[in-house]
Design a protein around this motif. Structure first.
Motif, PDB file in Angstrom:
ATOM      1  N   LEU A  43       0.831  -1.199   0.000  1.00 31.09           N
ATOM      2  CA  LEU A  43       0.000   0.000   0.000  1.00 31.09           C
ATOM      3  C   LEU A  43       0.871   1.256   0.000  1.00 31.09           C
ATOM      4  CD1 LEU A  43      -3.014   0.855   0.122  1.00 31.09           C
ATOM      5  CD2 LEU A  43      -2.750   1.066   2.591  1.00 31.09           C
ATOM      6  N   GLU A  44       1.997   1.214   0.725  1.00 28.28           N
ATOM      7  CA  GLU A  44       2.904   2.362   0.735  1.00 28.28           C
ATOM      8  C   GLU A  44       3.526   2.569  -0.645  1.00 28.28           C
ATOM      9  OE1 GLU A  44       6.774   4.169   3.162  1.00 28.28           O
ATOM     10  OE2 GLU A  44       5.707   2.415   3.935  1.00 28.28           O
ATOM     11  N   PHE A  45       3.830   1.468  -1.322  1.00 26.79           N
ATOM     12  CA  PHE A  45       4.366   1.560  -2.683  1.00 26.79           C
ATOM     13  C   PHE A  45       3.320   2.191  -3.608  1.00 26.79           C
ATOM     14  CE2 PHE A  45       7.220  -0.986  -5.847  1.00 26.79           C
ATOM     15  CZ  PHE A  45       7.596   0.216  -6.431  1.00 26.79           C
ATOM     16  N   LEU A  46       2.057   1.789  -3.421  1.00 23.41           N
ATOM     17  CA  LEU A  46       0.973   2.376  -4.203  1.00 23.41           C
ATOM     18  C   LEU A  46       0.859   3.876  -3.928  1.00 23.41           C
ATOM     19  CD1 LEU A  46      -1.750  -0.400  -3.747  1.00 23.41           C
ATOM     20  CD2 LEU A  46      -0.794   0.319  -5.935  1.00 23.41           C
ATOM     21  N   ILE A  67      -5.186   6.507   4.292  1.00 27.75           N
ATOM     22  CA  ILE A  67      -5.427   5.488   3.272  1.00 27.75           C
ATOM     23  C   ILE A  67      -5.632   4.137   3.965  1.00 27.75           C
ATOM     24  CG2 ILE A  67      -4.569   4.402   1.173  1.00 27.75           C
ATOM     25  CD1 ILE A  67      -2.701   6.774   0.793  1.00 27.75           C
ATOM     26  N   PHE A  68      -6.788   3.528   3.739  1.00 28.06           N
ATOM     27  CA  PHE A  68      -7.128   2.249   4.361  1.00 28.06           C
ATOM     28  C   PHE A  68      -6.834   1.113   3.386  1.00 28.06           C
ATOM     29  CE2 PHE A  68      -9.087   5.294   6.988  1.00 28.06           C
ATOM     30  CZ  PHE A  68      -9.422   4.705   8.202  1.00 28.06           C
ATOM     31  N   ASP A  69      -6.303   0.021   3.925  1.00 29.67           N
ATOM     32  CA  ASP A  69      -5.847  -1.077   3.075  1.00 29.67           C
ATOM     33  C   ASP A  69      -6.994  -1.876   2.475  1.00 29.67           C
ATOM     34  OD1 ASP A  69      -3.771  -2.681   1.904  1.00 29.67           O
ATOM     35  OD2 ASP A  69      -4.247  -4.242   3.363  1.00 29.67           O
ATOM     36  N   ASP A  70      -8.165  -1.821   3.074  1.00 32.54           N
ATOM     37  CA  ASP A  70      -9.319  -2.556   2.554  1.00 32.54           C
ATOM     38  C   ASP A  70     -10.381  -1.583   2.074  1.00 32.54           C
ATOM     39  OD1 ASP A  70      -8.798  -5.540   3.195  1.00 32.54           O
ATOM     40  OD2 ASP A  70      -8.299  -4.513   5.059  1.00 32.54           O
ATOM     41  N   GLU A  71     -11.272  -2.074   1.216  1.00 29.70           N
ATOM     42  CA  GLU A  71     -12.323  -1.208   0.685  1.00 29.70           C
ATOM     43  C   GLU A  71     -13.303  -0.813   1.789  1.00 29.70           C
ATOM     44  OE1 GLU A  71     -15.724  -1.295  -2.829  1.00 29.70           O
ATOM     45  OE2 GLU A  71     -13.800  -2.300  -3.128  1.00 29.70           O
ATOM     46  N   LEU A  72     -13.611   0.463   1.857  1.00 32.52           N
ATOM     47  CA  LEU A  72     -14.531   0.993   2.851  1.00 32.52           C
ATOM     48  C   LEU A  72     -15.930   1.110   2.260  1.00 32.52           C
ATOM     49  CD1 LEU A  72     -12.307   3.918   4.231  1.00 32.52           C
ATOM     50  CD2 LEU A  72     -12.615   1.649   5.255  1.00 32.52           C
ATOM     51  N   THR A  73     -16.928   0.928   3.103  1.00 32.89           N
ATOM     52  CA  THR A  73     -18.302   1.120   2.666  1.00 32.89           C
ATOM     53  C   THR A  73     -18.576   2.621   2.576  1.00 32.89           C
ATOM     54  OG1 THR A  73     -19.204   1.178   4.912  1.00 32.89           O
ATOM     55  CG2 THR A  73     -18.975  -0.997   3.861  1.00 32.89           C
ATOM     56  N   ASN A 132      -9.842   3.052  -4.166  1.00 34.39           N
ATOM     57  CA  ASN A 132      -9.791   4.422  -4.677  1.00 34.39           C
ATOM     58  C   ASN A 132      -8.366   4.806  -5.080  1.00 34.39           C
ATOM     59  OD1 ASN A 132     -10.580   6.971  -5.383  1.00 34.39           O
ATOM     60  ND2 ASN A 132     -11.339   7.563  -3.377  1.00 34.39           N
ATOM     61  N   LEU A 133      -7.395   4.355  -4.299  1.00 37.60           N
ATOM     62  CA  LEU A 133      -6.000   4.666  -4.587  1.00 37.60           C
ATOM     63  C   LEU A 133      -5.559   4.038  -5.905  1.00 37.60           C
ATOM     64  CD1 LEU A 133      -3.354   5.974  -3.647  1.00 37.60           C
ATOM     65  CD2 LEU A 133      -2.850   3.868  -2.388  1.00 37.60           C
ATOM     66  N   ILE A 134      -5.907   2.769  -6.109  1.00 39.85           N
ATOM     67  CA  ILE A 134      -5.542   2.079  -7.351  1.00 39.85           C
ATOM     68  C   ILE A 134      -6.251   2.720  -8.539  1.00 39.85           C
ATOM     69  CG2 ILE A 134      -5.691  -0.098  -8.616  1.00 39.85           C
ATOM     70  CD1 ILE A 134      -5.247  -1.562  -5.985  1.00 39.85           C
ATOM     71  N   LEU A 135      -7.517   3.084  -8.364  1.00 46.19           N
ATOM     72  CA  LEU A 135      -8.246   3.761  -9.431  1.00 46.19           C
ATOM     73  C   LEU A 135      -7.563   5.071  -9.814  1.00 46.19           C
ATOM     74  CD1 LEU A 135     -11.967   3.238  -8.332  1.00 46.19           C
ATOM     75  CD2 LEU A 135     -10.888   2.310 -10.379  1.00 46.19           C
ATOM     76  N   ASP A 136      -7.066   5.779  -8.804  1.00 45.55           N
ATOM     77  CA  ASP A 136      -6.383   7.045  -9.056  1.00 45.55           C
ATOM     78  C   ASP A 136      -5.106   6.832  -9.862  1.00 45.55           C
ATOM     79  OD1 ASP A 136      -6.094  10.057  -8.128  1.00 45.55           O
ATOM     80  OD2 ASP A 136      -4.135   9.119  -7.869  1.00 45.55           O
ATOM     81  N   GLY A 169      -6.617  10.587  -5.563  1.00 42.97           N
ATOM     82  CA  GLY A 169      -7.961  10.084  -5.334  1.00 42.97           C
ATOM     83  C   GLY A 169      -9.042  10.963  -5.904  1.00 42.97           C
ATOM     84  N   MET A 170      -8.685  12.093  -6.507  1.00 41.41           N
ATOM     85  CA  MET A 170      -9.686  13.022  -6.997  1.00 41.41           C
ATOM     86  C   MET A 170      -9.594  13.259  -8.502  1.00 41.41           C
ATOM     87  SD  MET A 170     -11.337  13.558  -4.359  1.00 41.41           S
ATOM     88  CE  MET A 170     -11.001  12.967  -2.710  1.00 41.41           C
TER      89      MET A 170
END
Length: 398
Positions: free
Chosen positions: A36-39, A85-91, A111-115, A157-158
């Motif tokens: 996640l830090e690499f991302l 930044i949370f490692d799992d998908e949030l609702t 969201n991070l990967i999408l960005d 993320g935006m």
């Protein structure tokens, strides 16, 4: 405690948040947070600190317990952190509650990967795929996005529709999704026609976890200039080149890298990209042997290949980055022989259990061009067998 890195005016600061449970122990959680830090670094953020908590299941309202959330809130406020930044998908409700509590931008892994995908997409096809994934991710979160839209000023993320289309209502968002799906369907048909027009040449596809060196290997094999850098998802668009080894021609394609916890939205929208893998005659599975958990990466890739019915294809295992691997106790076939701590030779690698995987395993350093001749010989052998069956009257040429 991790010291805060010097803040750059162009980079945002972040804290990472993960959980530890029976499915994800402390070691596994640390590995996921490393990724996640690499991302985050790929997206343009400096990580200041990590937070984890042992929980059987995430808290339905705030993901973590109240005590840990208070700790994160204090740290974010004290150090003026830009995002969590949370490692799992949030609702959607978790996102809303956490943002209200932390008073900073909140992203999850999806969201991070999408960005990152939005920033990396170059062609119209890749941009359309990413845009579709973004809209499908944002659709159930419209209420939250409307509430906070006025204070969003871009950044990680935006990117993409978050700033331009979220102002529209749910009905128009759904119409946009339908239009994007129709556009992808048309592009898919065009790409299928292009693949059909390539003739009957043997097709070889590079597959592997993200950042294992596929693009570098592509450049070495095809003498092309595919973008290759030490970033996750450096390339999203499939690149196809004609390669000739000892007068034997074949098509070599470089595909998007895989990753654990890949967002469902991206898996769906990028399925057509995997057609290069599905329709390939041979797979070259590239592995970063220097990574401490390369076996899990292999399993993740094999799982995805299995989902598209590609597990029966002839596969060449290519263990890359041998120049970066160092181990005190090599797992050689002869357990009585001891090797001092040093970089392994090719002879060392050939005596490991990895050399027997699939009957075709090669150890290389694409960056340093180490053992590339052996890889070419292995590819030639596998491709020529398929070529001779497809063109039986040309056997005498090879």
């Amino acid at each position: 405690m991790i010291e805060i890195k010097p803040r750059s005016s162009e980079r945002e600061t972040a804290v990472l948040v993960g959980i530890i449970n029976r499915w994800q122990d402390e070691e596994k959680s640390a590995e996921y947070l490393d990724e996640l830090e690499f991302l985050a670094d790929t997206a343009g953020s400096d990580v200041a600190k990590r937070f984890t908590q042992k929980l059987d299941v995430p808290h339905p309202k705030t993901f973590l317990g109240s005590g840990k959330m208070d700790e994160i809130q204090s740290y974010v406020k004290e150090h003026d952190i830009d995002m969590a930044i949370f490692d799992d998908e949030l609702t959607p409700s978790q996102l809303k509650n956490i943002e209200q509590m932390l008073k900073c931008k909140v992203l999850d892994r999806t969201n991070l990967i999408l960005d990152i995908f939005a920033a990396r997409a170059q062609t119209s096809y890749a941009r359309t795929q990413v845009e579709l994934a973004q809209y499908e991710y944002l659709l159930p979160r419209l209420t939250r996005m409307w509430t906070h839209l006025e204070r969003q000023k871009g950044g990680i993320g935006m990117r993409g529709p978050g700033e331009t289309q979220i102002e529209t209502d749910r009905r128009i968002i759904q119409q946009k999704i339908s239009l994007l799906k129709e556009k992808l369907t048309k592009i898919d048909k065009q790409m299928a026609t292009q693949r059909g027009n390539r003739g009957s040449l043997v097709r070889v596809a590079l597959v592997g976890y993200t950042n294992v060196g596929k693009s570098t290997l592509m450049n070495r094999m095809a003498k092309s200039e595919v973008l290759a850098e030490n970033k996750l998802f450096a390339t999203l668009d499939t690149t196809v080149r004609k390669v000739v080894i000892d007068n034997l021609p074949f098509l070599l394609s470089d595909t998007v890298g895989f990753i654990r916890k890949l967002p469902t939205q991206l898996v769906e929208s990028f399925k057509s990209t995997l057609d290069e893998v599905r329709e390939a005659d041979v797979l070259i599975h590239v592995v970063d042997i220097s990574h401490s958990n390369f076996m899990e990466h292999i399993e993740s890739v094999n799982e995805t290949i299995g989902e598209i019915d590609g597990q029966e294809k002839p596969t060449i295992m290519v263990f890359n980055k041998i120049d970066l691997y160092k181990h005190e106790e090599p797992e050689v076939i002869d357990p009585e022989e001891e090797l001092e701590e040093r970089y392994w030779t090719l002879e060392d690698w050939e005596r490991t259990w990895m050399s027997r995987m699939n009957g075709n395993a090669v150890f290389i350093s694409a960056e340093n061009k180490t053992n590339m001749d052996e890889l070419r010989k292995t590819i030639y052998k596998v491709v020529s067998e398929i070529h001779s069956k497809r063109f039986p009257f040309e056997n005498f040429l090879y």
